[in-house]
Write an enzyme that holds these catalytic residues in place. Structure first.
Site, PDB file in Angstrom:
ATOM      1  N   ASN A 111       4.637  -7.156  12.549  1.00 33.13           N
ATOM      2  CA  ASN A 111       4.049  -6.647  11.313  1.00 33.13           C
ATOM      3  C   ASN A 111       4.105  -7.748  10.231  1.00 33.13           C
ATOM      4  O   ASN A 111       4.307  -8.912  10.560  1.00 33.13           O
ATOM      5  CB  ASN A 111       4.821  -5.396  10.891  1.00 33.13           C
ATOM      6  CG  ASN A 111       3.957  -4.374  10.198  1.00 33.13           C
ATOM      7  OD1 ASN A 111       3.221  -4.704   9.284  1.00 33.13           O
ATOM      8  ND2 ASN A 111       4.036  -3.129  10.620  1.00 33.13           N
ATOM      9  N   THR A 112       3.952  -7.358   8.971  1.00 30.26           N
ATOM     10  CA  THR A 112       3.949  -8.339   7.878  1.00 30.26           C
ATOM     11  C   THR A 112       5.357  -8.890   7.616  1.00 30.26           C
ATOM     12  O   THR A 112       6.359  -8.318   8.055  1.00 30.26           O
ATOM     13  CB  THR A 112       3.434  -7.668   6.587  1.00 30.26           C
ATOM     14  OG1 THR A 112       4.201  -6.481   6.369  1.00 30.26           O
ATOM     15  CG2 THR A 112       1.971  -7.279   6.709  1.00 30.26           C
TER      16      THR A 112
ATOM     17  N   GLY B  63      -0.255 -11.647  13.934  1.00 38.29           N
ATOM     18  CA  GLY B  63       0.123 -12.271  12.671  1.00 38.29           C
ATOM     19  C   GLY B  63      -0.643 -13.562  12.441  1.00 38.29           C
ATOM     20  O   GLY B  63      -0.448 -14.544  13.133  1.00 38.29           O
TER      21      GLY B  63
ATOM     22  N   ILE C 143       0.836  -1.204   0.000  1.00 43.85           N
ATOM     23  CA  ILE C 143       0.000   0.000   0.000  1.00 43.85           C
ATOM     24  C   ILE C 143       0.871   1.256   0.000  1.00 43.85           C
ATOM     25  O   ILE C 143       0.502   2.281  -0.565  1.00 43.85           O
ATOM     26  CB  ILE C 143      -0.919   0.030   1.264  1.00 43.85           C
ATOM     27  CG1 ILE C 143      -1.715  -1.277   1.403  1.00 43.85           C
ATOM     28  CG2 ILE C 143      -1.809   1.264   1.284  1.00 43.85           C
ATOM     29  CD1 ILE C 143      -2.867  -1.438   0.471  1.00 43.85           C
TER      30      ILE C 143
ATOM     31  N   LYS D 106       5.933  -1.044  17.280  1.00 45.55           N
ATOM     32  CA  LYS D 106       5.512  -2.154  16.419  1.00 45.55           C
ATOM     33  C   LYS D 106       6.728  -2.721  15.691  1.00 45.55           C
ATOM     34  O   LYS D 106       7.310  -2.080  14.820  1.00 45.55           O
ATOM     35  CB  LYS D 106       4.447  -1.697  15.426  1.00 45.55           C
ATOM     36  CG  LYS D 106       3.893  -2.877  14.651  1.00 45.55           C
ATOM     37  CD  LYS D 106       2.502  -2.627  14.164  1.00 45.55           C
ATOM     38  CE  LYS D 106       1.958  -3.803  13.369  1.00 45.55           C
ATOM     39  NZ  LYS D 106       0.657  -3.531  12.818  1.00 45.55           N
TER      40      LYS D 106
ATOM     41  N   CYS E 149       8.977   1.159   8.228  1.00 47.64           N
ATOM     42  CA  CYS E 149       9.006   2.210   7.214  1.00 47.64           C
ATOM     43  C   CYS E 149      10.478   2.474   6.912  1.00 47.64           C
ATOM     44  O   CYS E 149      11.302   2.458   7.825  1.00 47.64           O
ATOM     45  CB  CYS E 149       8.342   3.470   7.789  1.00 47.64           C
ATOM     46  SG  CYS E 149       8.480   4.894   6.712  1.00 47.64           S
TER      47      CYS E 149
HETATM   48  C1  FMN Z   1      -3.671  -3.949   3.800  1.00 43.67           C
HETATM   49  C2  FMN Z   1      -2.826  -3.834   5.045  1.00 43.67           C
HETATM   50  C3  FMN Z   1      -2.467  -2.566   5.498  1.00 43.67           C
HETATM   51  C4  FMN Z   1      -1.687  -2.434   6.654  1.00 43.67           C
HETATM   52  N1  FMN Z   1      -1.350  -1.177   7.093  1.00 43.67           N
HETATM   53  C5  FMN Z   1      -0.627  -1.041   8.236  1.00 43.67           C
HETATM   54  C6  FMN Z   1      -0.322   0.255   8.749  1.00 43.67           C
HETATM   55  O1  FMN Z   1      -0.718   1.295   8.218  1.00 43.67           O
HETATM   56  N2  FMN Z   1       0.420   0.323   9.895  1.00 43.67           N
HETATM   57  C7  FMN Z   1       0.865  -0.794  10.555  1.00 43.67           C
HETATM   58  O2  FMN Z   1       1.518  -0.677  11.589  1.00 43.67           O
HETATM   59  N3  FMN Z   1       0.571  -2.040  10.094  1.00 43.67           N
HETATM   60  C8  FMN Z   1      -0.150  -2.185   8.954  1.00 43.67           C
HETATM   61  N4  FMN Z   1      -0.466  -3.447   8.502  1.00 43.67           N
HETATM   62  C9  FMN Z   1       0.021  -4.644   9.230  1.00 43.67           C
HETATM   63  C10 FMN Z   1      -1.067  -5.226  10.131  1.00 43.67           C
HETATM   64  O3  FMN Z   1      -1.434  -4.301  11.143  1.00 43.67           O
HETATM   65  C11 FMN Z   1      -0.568  -6.541  10.817  1.00 43.67           C
HETATM   66  O4  FMN Z   1       0.510  -6.230  11.669  1.00 43.67           O
HETATM   67  C12 FMN Z   1      -0.109  -7.586   9.818  1.00 43.67           C
HETATM   68  O5  FMN Z   1      -0.980  -7.638   8.707  1.00 43.67           O
HETATM   69  C13 FMN Z   1      -0.013  -9.003  10.441  1.00 43.67           C
HETATM   70  O6  FMN Z   1      -1.222  -9.425  11.015  1.00 43.67           O
HETATM   71  P1  FMN Z   1      -2.340 -10.310  10.208  1.00 43.67           P
HETATM   72  O7  FMN Z   1      -1.624 -11.519   9.641  1.00 43.67           O
HETATM   73  O8  FMN Z   1      -3.357 -10.656  11.239  1.00 43.67           O
HETATM   74  O9  FMN Z   1      -2.865  -9.441   9.136  1.00 43.67           O
HETATM   75  C14 FMN Z   1      -1.249  -3.596   7.351  1.00 43.67           C
HETATM   76  C15 FMN Z   1      -1.632  -4.865   6.887  1.00 43.67           C
HETATM   77  C16 FMN Z   1      -2.415  -5.000   5.763  1.00 43.67           C
HETATM   78  C17 FMN Z   1      -2.809  -6.379   5.285  1.00 43.67           C
END
Ligand code: FMN
Length: 302
Positions: A189-190, A241, A70, A162, A128
């Site tokens: 995070n991801t 996650g 994104i 985070k 970031c």
């Molecule tokens: C479409 C999308 C946008 C995200 N935007 C942010 C963000 O702006 N800030 C942030 O700290 N994490 C962001 N994340 C990460 C999520 O908050 C989360 O940490 C990550 O997806 C892992 O968890 P999950 O497997 O349950 O999705 C984003 C994830 C997704 C999928």
């Protein structure tokens, strides 16, 4: 089962936390989500100036997970204070702000501006790129610590760092942010990922390499929580996650997290928190656990 959980200075009515970026600005999601089931919801990360984000395509399903690139699209802090902040009190859930920036000083300025906006805590999104150093803040203990120290000095709100499962030495990053004054950490995070469509030969997302999330990353996130917990036995943690069900939440609690983030699951079902909460309560009855806090760190070694 009593779902109340303590996360450092915060007391949450439920261990479920809606993860940043997966519930929009939070205020827009309140009508479609199930925020009554959550202890907190985290707003999309906000920077000092508006960030346009990357061009389409930005989301790409891979297996049972999702790749996203994104580019942390957001309206910037001034517009956020004008359009989102006034509606936070009506969201029906304590909202945490999420701060992002390209330098430590930018993080601190956004944190200061967001502090009076009615958020219950500030998350520091360290995933970031560092304009000065190149790599992500979350990958480097000293860069991460510099950002957290700046935010700590700029606010009296609870501060959560985070972290990223992509860090080579995650425990070192966690130790550095704890030392710099974070009240808790979100782990994490991801995971870096990519996809190429063999038919078109084009990458799944315009940014080529992005963040992979959803069910397939759960073991990676759980490993990350265990690593941080081993290094810092008392540091409050939010595991995050790949959660889809109540059993996944229990796993993160057992690994040592006091609360658990729900992210990608919201794309499949905006009300996922309802079923997950129900699962959790059922687990408590079946295992005769009176308090969710009794599960924290309660995994059994072989
Ligand atoms: C479409 C999308 C946008 C995200 N935007 C942010 C963000 O702006 N800030 C942030 O700290 N994490 C962001 N994340 C990460 C999520 O908050 C989360 O940490 C990550 O997806 C892992 O968890 P999950 O497997 O349950 O999705 C984003 C994830 C997704 C999928």
């Amino acid at each position: 089962m009593d779902l109340t959980t303590r996360l450092g200075p915060l007391t949450l009515r439920s261990p479920l936390v809606a993860a940043s970026g997966t519930v929009g600005s939070v205020v827009d999601f309140a009508a479609v989500g199930a925020f009554a089931c959550y202890g907190a919801a985290v707003a999309k990360s906000v920077s000092e100036q508006p960030w346009p984000g990357r061009p389409a395509p930005r989301l790409y399903p891979v297996g049972s997970g999702m790749l996203n690139g994104i580019g942390i699209q957001n309206p910037g802090i001034a517009a956020w204070l004008e359009t989102v902040a006034p509606r936070l009190a009506a969201a029906g859930v304590p909202v945490w702000g999420s701060v992002v920036g390209k330098t430590a000083a930018e993080f601190a300025r956004v944190a200061a501006a967001m502090s009076g906006a009615g958020v219950a805590a500030l998350e520091v999104n360290l995933s970031c790129p560092n304009l000065e150093g190149g790599a992500m803040f979350a990958l480097d203990p000293s860069a991460a610590a510099e950002v957290v120290a700046g935010v700590r000095a700029a606010t009296t709100l609870p501060v959560g760092a985070k972290l990223s499962p992509n860090a080579g030495d995650l425990a070192a990053v966690a130790e550095a942010v704890a030392e710099a004054g974070a009240d808790f950490a979100i782990v994490g995070n991801t995971v870096f990922g990519a996809a190429i469509d063999p038919e078109t030969r084009r990458p799944g997302i315009s940014g080529v390499i992005g963040g992979y999330s959803g069910a397939p990353i759960k073991p990676i996130a759980l490993r990350a929580v265990l690593e941080v917990r081993r290094a810092l036995p008392d540091f409050p943690l939010v595991g995050c996650g790949g959660v889809r069900r109540g059993a996944d939440v229990v796993e993160f609690l057992l690994a040592g997290a006091q609360a658990v983030g729900l992210g990608t699951v919201h794309f499949a079902d905006p009300r996922a928190g309802r079923g997950i909460r129900r699962d959790l309560l059922r687990y408590g009855r079946r295992h005769k656990v009176d308090r969710v806090s009794d599960l924290v760190g309660a995994w059994r070694p072989w």
